[in-house]
Structures are given as C-alpha cells and as structure tokens.
Design a protein around this motif. Structure first.
Motif, PDB file in Angstrom:
ATOM      1  N   ARG A  27       0.896  -1.183  -0.029  1.00 21.65           N
ATOM      2  CA  ARG A  27      -0.203  -0.008   0.023  1.00 21.65           C
ATOM      3  C   ARG A  27       0.765   1.292   0.138  1.00 21.65           C
ATOM      4  O   ARG A  27       0.264   2.470  -0.478  1.00 21.65           O
ATOM      5  CB  ARG A  27      -1.054  -0.007   1.122  1.00 21.65           C
ATOM      6  N   THR A  28       2.282   1.077   0.604  1.00 22.27           N
ATOM      7  CA  THR A  28       3.086   2.140   0.358  1.00 22.27           C
ATOM      8  C   THR A  28       4.181   1.680  -0.296  1.00 22.27           C
ATOM      9  O   THR A  28       4.892   0.874   0.373  1.00 22.27           O
ATOM     10  CB  THR A  28       3.369   2.928   1.817  1.00 22.27           C
ATOM     11  N   SER A  29       4.732   2.494  -1.042  1.00 24.75           N
ATOM     12  CA  SER A  29       6.148   2.223  -1.765  1.00 24.75           C
ATOM     13  C   SER A  29       6.662   2.908  -2.560  1.00 24.75           C
ATOM     14  O   SER A  29       5.982   4.012  -2.928  1.00 24.75           O
ATOM     15  CB  SER A  29       5.807   0.766  -2.630  1.00 24.75           C
ATOM     16  N   LEU A  30       7.986   2.774  -2.953  1.00 25.27           N
ATOM     17  CA  LEU A  30       8.617   3.814  -3.932  1.00 25.27           C
ATOM     18  C   LEU A  30       7.553   3.924  -5.335  1.00 25.27           C
ATOM     19  O   LEU A  30       7.510   4.985  -5.810  1.00 25.27           O
ATOM     20  CB  LEU A  30       9.973   3.403  -4.043  1.00 25.27           C
ATOM     21  N   ASN A  31       7.414   2.709  -5.504  1.00 25.61           N
ATOM     22  CA  ASN A  31       6.830   2.528  -6.930  1.00 25.61           C
ATOM     23  C   ASN A  31       5.398   3.274  -6.880  1.00 25.61           C
ATOM     24  O   ASN A  31       5.108   4.009  -8.139  1.00 25.61           O
ATOM     25  CB  ASN A  31       6.361   1.036  -7.221  1.00 25.61           C
ATOM     26  N   LYS A  32       4.726   3.237  -5.816  1.00 29.85           N
ATOM     27  CA  LYS A  32       3.422   4.115  -5.647  1.00 29.85           C
ATOM     28  C   LYS A  32       3.778   5.465  -5.762  1.00 29.85           C
ATOM     29  O   LYS A  32       3.066   6.487  -6.394  1.00 29.85           O
ATOM     30  CB  LYS A  32       2.701   3.806  -4.616  1.00 29.85           C
ATOM     31  N   THR A  33       4.848   5.979  -4.914  1.00 25.88           N
ATOM     32  CA  THR A  33       5.341   7.433  -5.145  1.00 25.88           C
ATOM     33  C   THR A  33       5.602   8.060  -6.730  1.00 25.88           C
ATOM     34  O   THR A  33       5.126   8.915  -7.073  1.00 25.88           O
ATOM     35  CB  THR A  33       6.460   7.693  -4.171  1.00 25.88           C
ATOM     36  N   LEU A  34       6.214   6.788  -7.496  1.00 28.53           N
ATOM     37  CA  LEU A  34       6.547   7.537  -8.935  1.00 28.53           C
ATOM     38  C   LEU A  34       5.443   7.490  -9.625  1.00 28.53           C
ATOM     39  O   LEU A  34       5.254   8.231 -10.518  1.00 28.53           O
ATOM     40  CB  LEU A  34       7.497   6.322  -9.361  1.00 28.53           C
ATOM     41  N   ALA A  35       4.439   6.559  -9.376  1.00 25.94           N
ATOM     42  CA  ALA A  35       3.142   6.286 -10.332  1.00 25.94           C
ATOM     43  C   ALA A  35       2.357   7.582  -9.996  1.00 25.94           C
ATOM     44  O   ALA A  35       1.843   8.414 -10.719  1.00 25.94           O
ATOM     45  CB  ALA A  35       2.443   5.297  -9.684  1.00 25.94           C
ATOM     46  N   GLU A  36       2.302   8.039  -8.603  1.00 22.22           N
ATOM     47  CA  GLU A  36       1.288   9.244  -8.202  1.00 22.22           C
ATOM     48  C   GLU A  36       1.986  10.549  -8.992  1.00 22.22           C
ATOM     49  O   GLU A  36       1.357  11.438  -9.314  1.00 22.22           O
ATOM     50  CB  GLU A  36       1.171   9.302  -6.591  1.00 22.22           C
ATOM     51  N   THR A  37       3.501  10.334  -8.865  1.00 18.99           N
ATOM     52  CA  THR A  37       4.190  11.828  -9.354  1.00 18.99           C
ATOM     53  C   THR A  37       3.826  11.527 -10.926  1.00 18.99           C
ATOM     54  O   THR A  37       3.690  12.809 -11.448  1.00 18.99           O
ATOM     55  CB  THR A  37       5.559  11.526  -9.067  1.00 18.99           C
ATOM     56  N   TYR A  38       3.953  10.624 -11.494  1.00 19.52           N
ATOM     57  CA  TYR A  38       3.729  10.337 -13.008  1.00 19.52           C
ATOM     58  C   TYR A  38       2.162  10.915 -13.400  1.00 19.52           C
ATOM     59  O   TYR A  38       2.046  11.750 -14.282  1.00 19.52           O
ATOM     60  CB  TYR A  38       3.783   9.309 -13.622  1.00 19.52           C
ATOM     61  N   HIS A 188      16.614   1.511   0.047  1.00 17.23           N
ATOM     62  CA  HIS A 188      16.607   2.710   1.124  1.00 17.23           C
ATOM     63  C   HIS A 188      17.289   3.966   0.404  1.00 17.23           C
ATOM     64  O   HIS A 188      18.371   4.292   0.961  1.00 17.23           O
ATOM     65  CB  HIS A 188      17.528   2.154   2.279  1.00 17.23           C
ATOM     66  N   PRO A 189      16.740   4.402  -0.583  1.00 19.64           N
ATOM     67  CA  PRO A 189      17.158   5.519  -1.271  1.00 19.64           C
ATOM     68  C   PRO A 189      17.447   6.889  -0.277  1.00 19.64           C
ATOM     69  O   PRO A 189      16.253   6.826   0.458  1.00 19.64           O
ATOM     70  CB  PRO A 189      16.306   5.753  -2.404  1.00 19.64           C
ATOM     71  N   GLU A 190      18.220   7.796  -0.312  1.00 17.46           N
ATOM     72  CA  GLU A 190      18.160   9.124   0.205  1.00 17.46           C
ATOM     73  C   GLU A 190      17.111   9.807  -0.351  1.00 17.46           C
ATOM     74  O   GLU A 190      16.825   9.826  -1.430  1.00 17.46           O
ATOM     75  CB  GLU A 190      19.426   9.643   0.087  1.00 17.46           C
ATOM     76  N   SER A 191      16.272  10.628   0.545  1.00 15.58           N
ATOM     77  CA  SER A 191      15.478  11.619   0.097  1.00 15.58           C
ATOM     78  C   SER A 191      15.904  12.453  -1.074  1.00 15.58           C
ATOM     79  O   SER A 191      15.031  12.836  -1.997  1.00 15.58           O
ATOM     80  CB  SER A 191      14.825  12.362   1.239  1.00 15.58           C
ATOM     81  N   TRP A 197      14.847  11.302  -8.710  1.00 15.48           N
ATOM     82  CA  TRP A 197      14.044  10.437  -9.689  1.00 15.48           C
ATOM     83  C   TRP A 197      12.744  10.893  -9.756  1.00 15.48           C
ATOM     84  O   TRP A 197      12.097  10.767 -11.040  1.00 15.48           O
ATOM     85  CB  TRP A 197      13.757   9.208  -8.808  1.00 15.48           C
ATOM     86  N   CYS A 198      12.024  11.565  -8.932  1.00 16.01           N
ATOM     87  CA  CYS A 198      10.616  12.127  -9.178  1.00 16.01           C
ATOM     88  C   CYS A 198      10.691  13.357 -10.100  1.00 16.01           C
ATOM     89  O   CYS A 198       9.521  13.332 -11.119  1.00 16.01           O
ATOM     90  CB  CYS A 198      10.047  12.504  -7.893  1.00 16.01           C
ATOM     91  N   GLU A 199      11.769  13.914 -10.134  1.00 14.13           N
ATOM     92  CA  GLU A 199      11.821  15.094 -11.059  1.00 14.13           C
ATOM     93  C   GLU A 199      12.002  14.264 -12.789  1.00 14.13           C
ATOM     94  O   GLU A 199      11.386  14.882 -13.709  1.00 14.13           O
ATOM     95  CB  GLU A 199      13.136  15.895 -10.945  1.00 14.13           C
ATOM     96  N   LYS A 200      12.711  13.239 -12.780  1.00 10.15           N
ATOM     97  CA  LYS A 200      12.501  12.580 -14.091  1.00 10.15           C
ATOM     98  C   LYS A 200      11.150  12.184 -14.405  1.00 10.15           C
ATOM     99  O   LYS A 200      10.986  12.285 -15.482  1.00 10.15           O
ATOM    100  CB  LYS A 200      13.702  11.325 -13.952  1.00 10.15           C
TER     101      LYS A 200
END
Length: 209
Positions: A27-38, A188-191, A197-200
């Motif tokens: 339910r929470t993940s880096l992938n979800k963050t990337l998806a919501e950003t896109y 465990h990427p740094e913020s 990554w989100c900018e990309k």
C-alpha cells in the motif's frame, strides 16, 4: 479557423489517453510514489489518466485449470483493467524487480486479464503460428525499481526482466515499443535521490512518454 481555435485543437491532438498501473502490491512504496508523481504531471499537462493500484485490486491470482477454453470470469477490478487497456493510447507500469521477476500478484493480474478474444486472437495466426495481437497502436513505459544497477541487469542477467515485459507480455498483445526507466538502488534511497527520480518522472508524465 481562428488562432485560438487552432491552438485548442492542437492541444487536444497532443494529449494522450494513459492507463497507469502501479504494480507494487504494497500500500506504500517507492513505486506508488513514482506512479502518483507521473499521474499528477500527466494530468497537469492535460493528458487523461486512468489509474490502477495493484494493492487496492481484489482478484484471484490463480489462473486455474480451465485454460483459455474455460477461463474464470474476470472480477470487476480485472475487467476495468482490460477495458482501460483497450481504451488507452499509452501504458505506464511501475514495478519492482523481485527475485529477477515481477511480483506474484502483478504476474497473476497478467495471467488472468490478458485473455484471447480481448487481447490476442487465436483464430488469426501469423506465419510463425503466433496469435494476432489485439492491443496494437499503443506504446508503453515501465518505471522499474531494483537494487541491481541497470548495468548489472544487462551484463549479468541479459536484461531478462525487460525482455519478458517488452516482448513476452506487452509486445505479445501488441503494445510496443516499451521503453524503460530504471531506478536503483531502490530499497533505502536517500530522500534527495528520490527527489531526483521524481523530477525525471514528472518530465515523462508531462510528455506522456
């Protein structure tokens, strides 16, 4: 035609219909963050996005013993996924690499949803005996997270996961080309790295690329 009308028409023609599938089962993940950003960037640019979150989808992952001749009826979440695949012009998938492959629930979604008569036609075969793909005219982007750097995926594993997704899953039903954007190491990427990554991803979303 006035200049304003021409600009509006050009903008409508440049927008795309996008299906976005977050393929991480958590339910929470880096992938979800990337998806919501896109998604946010694409919608801000005027593209139409239909979002599917694997963690929120409810379906039986097991294809079962019926085979293609007697498949299980699709649950509402899978039926919606197929309808939006048919509707979309561009397919965006986020997924982690787990044990060299995609998560089991994501594989189960493909097993259940990509059926003959909807995504490929077994009544029309190519000279090689392959069924006719039914989801042609669409492109794809995969946002791929892993702890294995892309160079090692290529040198040590021959980009196996990319070949499976691009050729044996998406390409099989006619969705191509598939382009990949990789993010690693992802556990465990740094913020600050996540921000880069989100900018990309924002740039990709704005272009519907």
């Amino acid at each position: 035609m006035t200049t304003v009308t021409f600009i509006r028409l050009e903008l409508r023609m440049s927008t795309r219909k996008i299906i976005l599938l977050n393929g991480h089962p958590g339910r929470t993940s880096l992938n979800k963050t990337l998806a919501e950003t896109y998604r946010a960037a694409a919608e801000k640019a005027g593209h139409e996005v239909r979002f599917h979150d694997l963690a929120e989808m409810s379906f039986d992952m097991d294809f079962g013993e019926g085979g293609f001749g007697d498949p299980k009826p699709l649950e509402p979440d899978l039926e919606a996924l197929v309808r939006d695949l048919e509707w979309a012009e561009h397919v965006v998938l986020t997924t982690p690499i787990w044990w060299g492959a995609i998560p089991a629930k994501l594989k189960g979604a493909f097993d259940r949803a990509l059926l003959p008569g909807r995504t490929f036609n077994t009544r029309k075969l190519s000279a090689l005996g392959l069924p006719e793909p039914m989801l042609t005219g669409k492109t794809a982007r995969v946002l791929l997270t892993s702890d294995t750097p892309p160079v090692f995926l290529r040198l040590f594993y021959s980009n196996a996961i990319k070949k499976i997704l691009a050729r044996q899953i998406l390409g099989f039903v006619g969705i191509k080309p598939t382009r990949f954007t990789s993010f690693a190491p992802a556990s465990h990427p740094e913020s600050s790295r996540v921000g880069e990554w989100c900018e990309k991803v924002r740039a990709l979303g704005a272009r519907a690329a």
